[in-house]
Design a protein around this motif. Sequence first.
Motif, short mmCIF file in Angstrom:
data_model
loop_
_atom_site.label_atom_id
_atom_site.label_comp_id
_atom_site.label_asym_id
_atom_site.label_seq_id
_atom_site.Cartn_x
_atom_site.Cartn_y
_atom_site.Cartn_z
N VAL A 86 0.84 -1.20 0.00
CA VAL A 86 0.00 0.00 0.00
C VAL A 86 0.88 1.25 0.00
O VAL A 86 0.64 2.19 -0.77
CB VAL A 86 -0.97 0.00 1.21
CG1 VAL A 86 -1.71 1.33 1.31
CG2 VAL A 86 -1.96 -1.16 1.10
N ALA A 87 1.91 1.26 0.85
CA ALA A 87 2.82 2.42 0.90
C ALA A 87 3.50 2.62 -0.45
O ALA A 87 3.65 3.75 -0.92
CB ALA A 87 3.85 2.23 2.00
N GLY A 88 3.89 1.53 -1.10
CA GLY A 88 4.51 1.62 -2.42
C GLY A 88 3.58 2.23 -3.45
O GLY A 88 4.01 3.05 -4.28
N GLN A 133 1.87 6.93 -6.70
CA GLN A 133 0.85 7.93 -7.02
C GLN A 133 1.34 9.35 -6.77
O GLN A 133 0.68 10.32 -7.13
CB GLN A 133 -0.42 7.68 -6.18
CG GLN A 133 -1.14 6.41 -6.52
CD GLN A 133 -2.25 6.09 -5.52
OE1 GLN A 133 -2.62 6.91 -4.68
NE2 GLN A 133 -2.79 4.89 -5.61
N GLY A 134 2.50 9.47 -6.11
CA GLY A 134 3.07 10.78 -5.86
C GLY A 134 2.51 11.50 -4.65
O GLY A 134 2.67 12.72 -4.54
N VAL A 135 1.86 10.77 -3.74
CA VAL A 135 1.32 11.42 -2.54
C VAL A 135 2.17 11.16 -1.30
O VAL A 135 2.16 11.95 -0.37
CB VAL A 135 -0.15 11.02 -2.27
CG1 VAL A 135 -1.05 11.50 -3.37
CG2 VAL A 135 -0.30 9.53 -2.08
N LEU A 136 2.92 10.06 -1.30
CA LEU A 136 3.78 9.70 -0.17
C LEU A 136 5.23 9.83 -0.60
O LEU A 136 5.61 9.33 -1.66
CB LEU A 136 3.50 8.26 0.28
CG LEU A 136 4.36 7.72 1.42
CD1 LEU A 136 4.13 8.49 2.72
CD2 LEU A 136 4.06 6.24 1.64
N GLU A 137 6.02 10.53 0.21
CA GLU A 137 7.43 10.74 -0.14
C GLU A 137 8.34 9.74 0.54
O GLU A 137 9.17 9.10 -0.11
CB GLU A 137 7.84 12.16 0.23
CG GLU A 137 9.22 12.53 -0.24
CD GLU A 137 9.51 14.01 -0.04
OE1 GLU A 137 10.08 14.60 -0.95
OE2 GLU A 137 9.16 14.56 1.02
N GLU A 138 8.20 9.59 1.87
CA GLU A 138 9.11 8.73 2.62
C GLU A 138 8.41 8.12 3.83
O GLU A 138 7.44 8.67 4.33
CB GLU A 138 10.32 9.52 3.12
CG GLU A 138 11.16 10.11 2.00
CD GLU A 138 12.31 10.95 2.50
OE1 GLU A 138 13.44 10.61 2.15
OE2 GLU A 138 12.06 11.91 3.24
N VAL A 139 8.98 6.98 4.29
CA VAL A 139 8.50 6.32 5.50
C VAL A 139 9.71 6.00 6.36
O VAL A 139 10.71 5.46 5.87
CB VAL A 139 7.75 5.00 5.18
CG1 VAL A 139 7.34 4.29 6.46
CG2 VAL A 139 6.54 5.27 4.30
N TYR A 140 9.62 6.37 7.63
CA TYR A 140 10.67 6.07 8.60
C TYR A 140 10.04 5.25 9.73
O TYR A 140 9.12 5.73 10.40
CB TYR A 140 11.26 7.35 9.20
CG TYR A 140 11.89 8.25 8.18
CD1 TYR A 140 13.22 8.08 7.79
CD2 TYR A 140 11.16 9.29 7.59
CE1 TYR A 140 13.80 8.91 6.84
CE2 TYR A 140 11.74 10.12 6.65
CZ TYR A 140 13.06 9.92 6.28
OH TYR A 140 13.62 10.75 5.35
N VAL A 141 10.55 4.05 9.95
CA VAL A 141 10.05 3.21 11.04
C VAL A 141 10.83 3.56 12.30
O VAL A 141 12.07 3.64 12.28
CB VAL A 141 10.20 1.71 10.70
CG1 VAL A 141 9.73 0.84 11.85
CG2 VAL A 141 9.43 1.38 9.43
N LYS A 142 10.12 3.76 13.39
CA LYS A 142 10.77 4.11 14.65
C LYS A 142 11.52 2.91 15.22
O LYS A 142 11.09 1.76 15.05
CB LYS A 142 9.73 4.58 15.67
CG LYS A 142 9.04 5.86 15.29
CD LYS A 142 8.00 6.21 16.34
CE LYS A 142 7.16 7.39 15.92
NZ LYS A 142 6.10 7.66 16.91
N ASP A 143 12.60 3.19 15.90
CA ASP A 143 13.38 2.15 16.55
C ASP A 143 12.51 1.38 17.53
O ASP A 143 11.68 1.98 18.24
CB ASP A 143 14.56 2.80 17.29
CG ASP A 143 15.63 1.81 17.68
OD1 ASP A 143 15.84 0.83 16.93
OD2 ASP A 143 16.27 2.02 18.72
N GLY A 144 12.63 0.08 17.52
CA GLY A 144 11.84 -0.76 18.42
C GLY A 144 10.42 -1.00 17.95
O GLY A 144 9.58 -1.45 18.72
N ALA A 145 10.14 -0.69 16.69
CA ALA A 145 8.80 -0.89 16.10
C ALA A 145 7.71 -0.22 16.93
O ALA A 145 6.66 -0.79 17.19
CB ALA A 145 8.52 -2.38 15.93
N LYS A 146 7.97 1.03 17.32
CA LYS A 146 7.02 1.79 18.14
C LYS A 146 6.15 2.72 17.29
O LYS A 146 5.52 3.62 17.82
CB LYS A 146 7.75 2.61 19.19
CG LYS A 146 8.66 1.82 20.08
CD LYS A 146 7.90 1.23 21.22
CE LYS A 146 8.89 0.56 22.15
NZ LYS A 146 8.28 -0.30 23.09
#
Length: 88
Positions: A29-31, A36-49
Amino acid sequence: MAKRLVVNTFGELSKVPGIQEILPKEFEVAGKLKEQGVLEEVYVKDGAKGAFLVFIETDEEKVKGYIEQLPLHVYFDRVEYTLVDKSF
């Protein structure tokens, strides 16, 4: 300067039942949102929080709809939306 909407999600994702089966769907979904040009980046927080998602789309209501498309959204304890200016 370019505006961005940063979405900060909170949750104990390591405790989600079946997380290993859900993650590929989440990334798919994120891909699609990125394509589609609406999402630029995703950063997952340390420890899956949780995660930070940086959206090019700045309409908060639209972005809330995109967040609801993510399979993990039902496991988020809280979601914060912040409009920012991208400096460089």
